[in-house]
Write a protein that holds these residues in place. Structure first.
Motif, short mmCIF file in Angstrom:
data_model
loop_
_atom_site.label_atom_id
_atom_site.label_comp_id
_atom_site.label_asym_id
_atom_site.label_seq_id
_atom_site.Cartn_x
_atom_site.Cartn_y
_atom_site.Cartn_z
N TYR A 105 -38.47 -44.16 -56.14
CA TYR A 105 -37.43 -44.97 -56.79
C TYR A 105 -38.05 -45.67 -58.00
O TYR A 105 -39.27 -45.80 -58.09
CB TYR A 105 -36.79 -45.98 -55.83
N TYR A 106 -37.20 -46.09 -58.90
CA TYR A 106 -37.67 -46.78 -60.12
C TYR A 106 -36.65 -47.82 -60.57
O TYR A 106 -35.45 -47.71 -60.26
CB TYR A 106 -37.94 -45.79 -61.26
N ILE A 107 -37.17 -48.81 -61.27
CA ILE A 107 -36.31 -49.81 -61.92
C ILE A 107 -36.91 -50.02 -63.30
O ILE A 107 -38.12 -50.27 -63.40
CB ILE A 107 -36.32 -51.15 -61.15
N GLY A 108 -36.10 -49.91 -64.34
CA GLY A 108 -36.69 -50.15 -65.65
C GLY A 108 -35.71 -49.91 -66.77
O GLY A 108 -34.59 -49.43 -66.54
N PRO A 109 -36.13 -50.24 -68.01
CA PRO A 109 -35.25 -50.09 -69.17
C PRO A 109 -35.13 -48.64 -69.63
O PRO A 109 -36.09 -47.87 -69.53
CB PRO A 109 -35.94 -50.93 -70.25
N MET A 110 -33.92 -48.28 -70.08
CA MET A 110 -33.63 -46.97 -70.67
C MET A 110 -32.99 -47.27 -72.03
O MET A 110 -32.47 -48.37 -72.25
CB MET A 110 -32.65 -46.16 -69.82
N PHE A 111 -32.97 -46.26 -72.91
CA PHE A 111 -32.52 -46.50 -74.28
C PHE A 111 -31.56 -45.41 -74.73
O PHE A 111 -31.92 -44.22 -74.66
CB PHE A 111 -33.74 -46.54 -75.22
N ARG A 122 -27.65 -50.63 -75.70
CA ARG A 122 -28.60 -49.64 -76.23
C ARG A 122 -29.92 -49.70 -75.48
O ARG A 122 -30.59 -48.70 -75.35
CB ARG A 122 -28.78 -49.88 -77.73
N GLN A 123 -30.28 -50.89 -75.03
CA GLN A 123 -31.35 -50.98 -74.02
C GLN A 123 -30.68 -51.48 -72.76
O GLN A 123 -30.11 -52.58 -72.75
CB GLN A 123 -32.46 -51.94 -74.43
N PHE A 124 -30.71 -50.67 -71.72
CA PHE A 124 -30.10 -51.08 -70.45
C PHE A 124 -31.09 -50.75 -69.34
O PHE A 124 -32.14 -50.17 -69.59
CB PHE A 124 -28.76 -50.37 -70.24
N HIS A 125 -30.76 -51.15 -68.13
CA HIS A 125 -31.71 -50.98 -67.04
C HIS A 125 -31.12 -50.13 -65.93
O HIS A 125 -29.95 -50.30 -65.59
CB HIS A 125 -32.13 -52.35 -66.49
N GLN A 126 -31.92 -49.25 -65.41
CA GLN A 126 -31.46 -48.41 -64.30
C GLN A 126 -32.32 -48.62 -63.07
O GLN A 126 -33.53 -48.82 -63.18
CB GLN A 126 -31.55 -46.92 -64.67
N PHE A 127 -31.65 -48.57 -61.94
CA PHE A 127 -32.33 -48.39 -60.66
C PHE A 127 -32.00 -46.95 -60.27
O PHE A 127 -30.84 -46.56 -60.32
CB PHE A 127 -31.77 -49.36 -59.61
N GLY A 128 -33.01 -46.18 -59.90
CA GLY A 128 -32.71 -44.79 -59.52
C GLY A 128 -33.62 -44.31 -58.41
O GLY A 128 -34.67 -44.92 -58.14
N VAL A 129 -33.19 -43.26 -57.75
CA VAL A 129 -34.05 -42.61 -56.76
C VAL A 129 -34.07 -41.12 -57.04
O VAL A 129 -33.08 -40.57 -57.55
CB VAL A 129 -33.58 -42.86 -55.30
N GLU A 130 -35.19 -40.48 -56.73
CA GLU A 130 -35.30 -39.03 -56.89
C GLU A 130 -36.04 -38.50 -55.66
O GLU A 130 -37.03 -39.10 -55.24
CB GLU A 130 -36.11 -38.65 -58.15
N LEU A 298 -38.76 -25.89 -57.77
CA LEU A 298 -38.67 -26.90 -56.72
C LEU A 298 -37.35 -27.66 -56.86
O LEU A 298 -37.05 -28.17 -57.94
CB LEU A 298 -39.84 -27.88 -56.90
N PRO A 299 -36.55 -27.73 -55.79
CA PRO A 299 -35.27 -28.44 -55.92
C PRO A 299 -35.44 -29.95 -55.95
O PRO A 299 -36.51 -30.48 -55.64
CB PRO A 299 -34.53 -28.03 -54.64
N GLY A 300 -34.39 -30.64 -56.32
CA GLY A 300 -34.43 -32.10 -56.34
C GLY A 300 -33.04 -32.68 -56.35
O GLY A 300 -32.05 -31.98 -56.63
N ILE A 301 -32.96 -33.94 -55.98
CA ILE A 301 -31.68 -34.66 -56.01
C ILE A 301 -31.95 -36.14 -56.21
O ILE A 301 -33.00 -36.65 -55.79
CB ILE A 301 -30.85 -34.44 -54.72
N GLY A 302 -31.01 -36.83 -56.88
CA GLY A 302 -31.20 -38.26 -57.08
C GLY A 302 -29.99 -38.89 -57.73
O GLY A 302 -28.96 -38.23 -57.94
N PHE A 303 -30.11 -40.16 -58.03
CA PHE A 303 -29.05 -40.86 -58.77
C PHE A 303 -29.66 -42.01 -59.53
O PHE A 303 -30.81 -42.40 -59.27
CB PHE A 303 -27.95 -41.37 -57.82
#
Ligand code: HAM
Length: 422
Positions: A105-111, A122-130, A298-303
């Motif tokens: 998982y990650y939390i951080g800024p995206m652009f 234009r700079q926002f933050h995502q929480f995601g898992v992969e 290799l397969p993967g899934i996340g959001f």
């Protein structure tokens, strides 16, 4: 010089930082409960990673990337999302040859260079898992259950979960041809964006927000009807697993997602009460991404979820529950001569895990008490002439205002006891 943050960016100041910390703590705890561990990747990557990973015909790559050349003329891009970076890290560190699935998982800024509005920056933050390494449909269900659990823990129970299967490349190609045949006669009625989408990636026409485009393509063949046996079975299992887990969702033929790497399960979660930018999260399978980025098949899934949108929802719909850090104890001195004693006590308190504060602005005794109230202090310790002469502290309850004389040895325990029982 402009004294203003660039358009689409903003500062997060206290006390709002307390809200961020509160939400981030819930996001991290939920991900950890589900067996995901934190990954931190660079803020910028080689531009090619996003071109190949996200797809050259997507809005992100064609219009929204912050791309620049560094002093050695390398083309670099501020990350517009983090799935491609995770795939790159998986390949670079050969994680794929270790224990799978790799769950991050990650939390951080995206652009993203997009038109700013409420919920879109234009700079926002995502929480995601992969999760990399498994094509098991129950993993799809796990990821979606995690997404829903995050909303529940934030007190957000009014959401709409849309899911679809965007199929494997083989059945999608068959479908793409049928869709093109259906759209060709009405192509001129589409908006200009959709005319380009029709040429480059016709499935994205389904995702258009313009009613006119939907009217023009009415009666279009659906992807669902064209799933091959394996894709149909995968999708059916995911839906059954969600139903058995009491997750409420709706199948959505129009859901195709705006990034090219998706295969099979795709989903989006909306909170209708927060305005036009209601998508608080989205994701899906990306079984071809790792290979596309130069790694094994290799397969993967996340959001990923937009943290600004989650906070907007918490503020407007869940009573703005925040975890604003308050001062426990304020040390008030009646004379500048006691600065050193105050500083020493402040340090003792802080080392004992107590949030302690003092004045640094030369305030009068009365003004120090007002300041203590503003900081939300529950207790005050007063150091005056008598306290110094006789070796005790005056401990005051800031609510009831009752006071007690406490010896220097006992002060930490007394403070702890009163904070625990208050
Ligand atoms: P995405 O749908 O592009 O997916 O973004 C995920 C979420 O990020 C959106 O649902 C939204 O809440 C938030 N978001 C996107 N753009 C903005 C913006 N300009 N301002 C504020 N919030 C925004 C992805 O990024 C994929 N990487 C998700 C994923 C992970 N798929 C598989 N794994």
């Amino acid at each position: 010089m402009q004294i203003k943050a660039p358009r689409g960016t903003y500062d997060i100041l206290p006390p709002d930082t307390g809200k961020w910390q509160h939400v981030e703590a819930i996001l991290k705890e939920t991900a950890e409960n589900f067996g995901y561990r934190e990954i931190r990747t660079p803020i910028f990557e080689h531009t090619e990673l996003f071109e190949r990973g996200v797809g050259t015909s997507t809005d992100i790559v064609t219009k929204e990337m912050y791309t620049f050349r560094d002093k050695s003329s390398r083309s670099l891009t501020l990350r517009p999302e983090n799935t491609a970076s995770c795939a790159r890290a998986l390949i670079e560190h050969s994680i794929y040859s270790g224990i799978l699935p790799a769950k991050w998982y990650y939390i951080g800024p995206m652009f993203r260079y997009d038109r700013p509005q409420t919920g879109r920056y234009r700079q926002f933050h995502q929480f995601g898992v992969e999760a990399f390494g498994s094509n098991n449909p129950y993993l799809d269900a796990e990821v979606i259950i995690l997404l829903v659990e995050v909303l529940k823990r934030l007190g957000l129970n009014d959401y709409e979960l849309h899911i679809n299967s965007v199929a494997c490349p083989r059945c999608r190609e068959v479908y793409r041809k049928k869709l093109v045949e259906h759209i060709a006669p009405v192509k001129d009625k589409l908006c200009s964006d959709c005319q380009t989408r029709y040429e480059q990636n016709p499935l994205r026409v389904l995702d258009c927000k313009e009613d006119a485009c939907h009217r023009a393509i009415a009666g279009y063949p659906t992807l669902f009807e064209h799933l091959c046996h394996d894709c149909a079975r995968h999708y059916a299992t995911v839906k059954e697993a969600l139903k058995a887990s009491h997750i409420v969702f709706q199948h959505d033929d129009n859901l195709v997602r705006g990034l090219d790497y998706y295969t099979n399960t795709a989903f989006e979660i909306h909170i209708p009460g927060i305005g036009a930018q209601s998508a608080v999260g989205g994701g899906g399978r990306y079984n071809g991404l790792v290979a596309e980025c130069g790694g094994p098949d290799l397969p993967g899934i996340g959001f990923a979820m937009g943290i600004e949108r989650l906070l907007l929802a918490v503020d407007t719909l869940a009573g703005g529950e925040a975890n604003e850090s308050k001062t426990d104890v304020f040390i008030s001195i009646m004379n500048d001569a006691y600065e050193q004693q105050a500083l020493e006590l402040l340090t003792r308190l802080r080392l004992a895990g107590i949030r302690a504060e003092k004045d640094y602005m030369g305030r009068s005794g009365r003004a120090q008490m007002k300041y203590a109230d503003k900081l939300g202090a529950r207790l005050a310790i007063i150091i005056g002439e008598e306290e110094i002469a006789k070796g005790f502290y005056t401990l005051r309850d800031m609510r009831g205002k009752e006071q007690a004389k406490i010896g220097g040895q006992d002060i930490i325990n007394s403070v702890k006891h009163r904070l625990a029982t208050a």
